[in-house]
Design an enzyme around this catalytic site. Structure first.
Site, PDB file in Angstrom:
ATOM      1  N   TYR A  37      -1.305  -8.108  10.578  1.00  0.00           N
ATOM      2  CA  TYR A  37      -2.215  -7.928   9.436  1.00  0.00           C
ATOM      3  C   TYR A  37      -3.604  -7.532   9.945  1.00  0.00           C
ATOM      4  O   TYR A  37      -4.218  -6.590   9.448  1.00  0.00           O
ATOM      5  CB  TYR A  37      -2.243  -9.255   8.694  1.00  0.00           C
ATOM      6  CG  TYR A  37      -2.961  -9.325   7.383  1.00  0.00           C
ATOM      7  CD1 TYR A  37      -2.262  -9.210   6.190  1.00  0.00           C
ATOM      8  CD2 TYR A  37      -4.321  -9.594   7.319  1.00  0.00           C
ATOM      9  CE1 TYR A  37      -2.904  -9.341   4.974  1.00  0.00           C
ATOM     10  CE2 TYR A  37      -4.969  -9.723   6.112  1.00  0.00           C
ATOM     11  CZ  TYR A  37      -4.253  -9.602   4.936  1.00  0.00           C
ATOM     12  OH  TYR A  37      -4.893  -9.732   3.726  1.00  0.00           O
TER      13      TYR A  37
ATOM     14  N   HIS B 257      -2.974 -13.966   0.687  1.00  0.00           N
ATOM     15  CA  HIS B 257      -1.597 -13.635   1.077  1.00  0.00           C
ATOM     16  C   HIS B 257      -1.120 -14.645   2.121  1.00  0.00           C
ATOM     17  O   HIS B 257      -1.880 -15.009   3.025  1.00  0.00           O
ATOM     18  CB  HIS B 257      -1.509 -12.248   1.720  1.00  0.00           C
ATOM     19  CG  HIS B 257      -1.933 -11.122   0.840  1.00  0.00           C
ATOM     20  ND1 HIS B 257      -1.181 -10.696  -0.237  1.00  0.00           N
ATOM     21  CD2 HIS B 257      -3.020 -10.321   0.877  1.00  0.00           C
ATOM     22  CE1 HIS B 257      -1.801  -9.675  -0.826  1.00  0.00           C
ATOM     23  NE2 HIS B 257      -2.922  -9.443  -0.181  1.00  0.00           N
TER      24      HIS B 257
ATOM     25  N   ASP C 255      -3.306  -5.783  -6.039  1.00  0.00           N
ATOM     26  CA  ASP C 255      -2.405  -6.905  -5.729  1.00  0.00           C
ATOM     27  C   ASP C 255      -2.986  -8.245  -6.167  1.00  0.00           C
ATOM     28  O   ASP C 255      -2.256  -9.228  -6.294  1.00  0.00           O
ATOM     29  CB  ASP C 255      -2.025  -6.930  -4.239  1.00  0.00           C
ATOM     30  CG  ASP C 255      -3.215  -6.809  -3.305  1.00  0.00           C
ATOM     31  OD1 ASP C 255      -4.205  -6.167  -3.667  1.00  0.00           O
ATOM     32  OD2 ASP C 255      -3.140  -7.369  -2.195  1.00  0.00           O
TER      33      ASP C 255
ATOM     34  N   HIS D  47     -11.684 -10.327  -5.186  1.00  0.00           N
ATOM     35  CA  HIS D  47     -11.396  -8.964  -4.719  1.00  0.00           C
ATOM     36  C   HIS D  47     -10.631  -8.249  -5.827  1.00  0.00           C
ATOM     37  O   HIS D  47      -9.770  -8.844  -6.469  1.00  0.00           O
ATOM     38  CB  HIS D  47     -10.573  -9.079  -3.435  1.00  0.00           C
ATOM     39  CG  HIS D  47     -10.110  -7.808  -2.819  1.00  0.00           C
ATOM     40  ND1 HIS D  47     -10.826  -6.639  -2.855  1.00  0.00           N
ATOM     41  CD2 HIS D  47      -8.984  -7.532  -2.100  1.00  0.00           C
ATOM     42  CE1 HIS D  47     -10.151  -5.704  -2.189  1.00  0.00           C
ATOM     43  NE2 HIS D  47      -9.028  -6.219  -1.737  1.00  0.00           N
TER      44      HIS D  47
ATOM     45  N   GLU E 205      -8.696  -5.424  -5.641  1.00  0.00           N
ATOM     46  CA  GLU E 205      -7.519  -4.599  -5.355  1.00  0.00           C
ATOM     47  C   GLU E 205      -6.356  -5.070  -6.224  1.00  0.00           C
ATOM     48  O   GLU E 205      -6.247  -6.242  -6.588  1.00  0.00           O
ATOM     49  CB  GLU E 205      -7.167  -4.639  -3.860  1.00  0.00           C
ATOM     50  CG  GLU E 205      -6.208  -3.521  -3.490  1.00  0.00           C
ATOM     51  CD  GLU E 205      -6.099  -3.260  -1.983  1.00  0.00           C
ATOM     52  OE1 GLU E 205      -6.718  -3.977  -1.181  1.00  0.00           O
ATOM     53  OE2 GLU E 205      -5.361  -2.307  -1.623  1.00  0.00           O
TER      54      GLU E 205
ATOM     55  N   HIS F 145     -12.002  -6.361   3.109  1.00  0.00           N
ATOM     56  CA  HIS F 145     -11.939  -5.023   3.635  1.00  0.00           C
ATOM     57  C   HIS F 145     -12.335  -3.959   2.610  1.00  0.00           C
ATOM     58  O   HIS F 145     -12.222  -2.752   2.897  1.00  0.00           O
ATOM     59  CB  HIS F 145     -10.525  -4.731   4.161  1.00  0.00           C
ATOM     60  CG  HIS F 145      -9.488  -4.684   3.048  1.00  0.00           C
ATOM     61  ND1 HIS F 145      -8.614  -3.635   2.911  1.00  0.00           N
ATOM     62  CD2 HIS F 145      -9.213  -5.477   2.007  1.00  0.00           C
ATOM     63  CE1 HIS F 145      -7.823  -3.819   1.863  1.00  0.00           C
ATOM     64  NE2 HIS F 145      -8.169  -4.931   1.310  1.00  0.00           N
TER      65      HIS F 145
ATOM     66  N   ASP G   8      -8.400 -11.694   1.238  1.00  0.00           N
ATOM     67  CA  ASP G   8      -7.551 -11.028   2.237  1.00  0.00           C
ATOM     68  C   ASP G   8      -7.786 -11.546   3.660  1.00  0.00           C
ATOM     69  O   ASP G   8      -6.858 -11.542   4.482  1.00  0.00           O
ATOM     70  CB  ASP G   8      -7.799  -9.514   2.211  1.00  0.00           C
ATOM     71  CG  ASP G   8      -7.103  -8.829   1.040  1.00  0.00           C
ATOM     72  OD1 ASP G   8      -6.102  -9.368   0.534  1.00  0.00           O
ATOM     73  OD2 ASP G   8      -7.563  -7.744   0.641  1.00  0.00           O
TER      74      ASP G   8
ATOM     75  N   HIS H  25       0.857  -1.195   0.000  1.00  0.00           N
ATOM     76  CA  HIS H  25       0.000   0.000   0.000  1.00  0.00           C
ATOM     77  C   HIS H  25       0.887   1.237   0.000  1.00  0.00           C
ATOM     78  O   HIS H  25       0.761   2.100   0.876  1.00  0.00           O
ATOM     79  CB  HIS H  25      -0.918   0.052   1.233  1.00  0.00           C
ATOM     80  CG  HIS H  25      -2.092  -0.885   1.177  1.00  0.00           C
ATOM     81  ND1 HIS H  25      -2.732  -1.352   2.297  1.00  0.00           N
ATOM     82  CD2 HIS H  25      -2.753  -1.433   0.128  1.00  0.00           C
ATOM     83  CE1 HIS H  25      -3.730  -2.141   1.954  1.00  0.00           C
ATOM     84  NE2 HIS H  25      -3.757  -2.212   0.649  1.00  0.00           N
TER      85      HIS H  25
END
Ligand code: FEO
Length: 408
Positions: A193, A226, A83, A79, A81, A146, A165, A23
């Site tokens: 995390y 992750h 990544d 998701h 995002e 999230h 996540d 991030h």
């Protein structure tokens, strides 16, 4: 490269050993991370998530070698995002018509990120994708866990929860499984995390876990996006999330300070002495916030029943390092913790009042009015610091009052 997760599920992601911040500079990744993508190989072949864009070529080539791009029947994007979606443009450049399963918010976000109108199939909780051989991928929306688009997918039969996540860790490993890595390292990364990413969403975490547990589904593996896959006892990390999500505290007090000429540091030392003297069972830790990784500090705040925040008065305010960590702490919306402020000053001395305001705004219950010490703390000031430590330890124990926070 692929790693066998079950007889028909393979990991096909990328282990990023070199990543040291995530991030941007918002999250330190001392132990790297991994971007986990999975392939379900039943009668249908389904890819779940991709990897970050810098590794898109290698990812797609590996997928072609291991599975064959032409064999992919669907892509599930749990998701959006970057990544996890970063390799999607490269993948879909080669197989543009493959259906992309995601939530409505996921489709909106992917369009916003990549400006492409791919073959989206939007899904809601309870919808499923029949993968053949009597198995289904069942989708569960995880709104705001999230991001608004987050969801999990559950493979029936193999009982694998692809949680994205949730339950992840920024932790590169050679082995990919919870029972094959150092457990203390793993749990420290899992806690960091949670503390740094998921704390603001804790009420949603509790509700979602209860909702999923109420379905009574067996869970043999939790495969996050992750870090390592939970296979030894997947319920352990679920139990930890329930603990962490409910105003988690250990019997710990953490002294955060910044210092210019060691005066505020001396106060910090005396406060720690008072904390320990009042309660020898209290775990007392000290961090100079200008020298310590901020995400590691957040993990310690997360574990604390009380924090003490100290800064000398600078330009009628507080140090930039202390201001930065308190900004982070406010955003994470910790609950049920106590706090007190301290610091040295030379003339105007606004620092402690400013700290009190910031701690109260962040939802901490203030213990006392804080401690201001003029110039270099003398014996009397140092004695007051010991007394403040004792006062906070008593408040933690419950035999001294702390002001109610200004907002819950
Ligand atoms: Fe790992 Fe929210 O992306």
């Amino acid at each position: 490269m692929k790693v066998r997760i079950t007889d028909t599920v393979d990991w096909v992601g990328y282990v990023d050993w070199e990543l040291r911040s995530f991030h941007g500079k918002e999250y330190s990744t001392h132990r790297g991370t991994s971007y986990n993508a999975y392939v379900v190989r039943e009668e249908k072949t389904v890819l779940i998530d991709t990897v970050w864009a810098p590794y898109d070529q290698g990812f797609v080539e590996n997928l072609d070698r291991e599975v064959g791009l032409a064999n992919l029947d669907a892509v599930v994007m749990n998701h959006s995002e970057v990544d996890h979606s970063g390799a999607l443009p490269e993948l879909l450049r080669r197989i543009p018509n493959v259906p992309v399963y995601c939530t409505e918010a996921g489709a909106r976000i992917l369009k916003g990120l990549y400006h492409e109108d791919w073959n989206f199939v939007t899904v809601k909780t309870g919808d499923s994708l029949d993968v053949g051989n009597g198995k289904k991928l069942v989708f569960v929306e995880m709104k705001m866990l999230h991001w608004p688009d987050s969801m999990a997918s559950y493979l029936t039969g193999d009982a694998v929860l692809f949680s994205n996540d949730a339950f992840g860790q920024h932790y590169a490993s050679a082995s990919h499984f919870d029972d094959a890595v150092d457990d203390a390292e793993l749990m420290a990364e899992a806690l960091k995390y949670y503390a740094n990413i998921l704390t603001p969403f804790s009420p949603l975490v509790v509700n979602k876990i209860r909702e999923v547990l109420a379905l009574g589904l067996p869970i043999a593996r939790i495969a996050p996006s992750h870090g390592v896959i939970w296979r030894k006892d997947p319920t352990r990390i679920v139990g930890k999330y329930l603990e962490w999500a409910q105003d988690y505290r250990e019997h710990q007090a953490t002294v955060l300070y910044d210092t210019m000429w060691d005066g505020t540091r001396r106060l910090a030392d005396r406060i720690a002495e008072g904390l320990r003297a009042e309660d020898p069972t209290l775990v007392v830790k000290l961090f100079n916030v200008s020298k310590t990784d901020k995400n590691d500090v957040i993990s310690e705040v997360f574990k604390s029943e009380a924090i003490l925040a100290g800064s000398p008065t600078i330009n009628r305010g507080i140090s930039t390092a202390m201001a930065a960590i308190l900004e982070e702490i406010e955003g994470l919306r910790f609950k049920g913790k106590k706090a007190a402020a301290f610091g040295t000053y030379g003339w105007s001395g606004e620092g402690v009042a400013k700290l009190n305001g910031l701690l109260a705004k962040a939802g901490f219950a203030l213990v006392g009015e804080g401690l201001k010490a003029l110039w270099n703390p003398d014996d009397a000031a140092q004695a007051k610091a010991v007394a403040l430590g004792r006062e906070v330890a008593k408040a933690v124990r419950g035999d001294a009052g702390a002001a109610e926070p200004e907002h819950p």
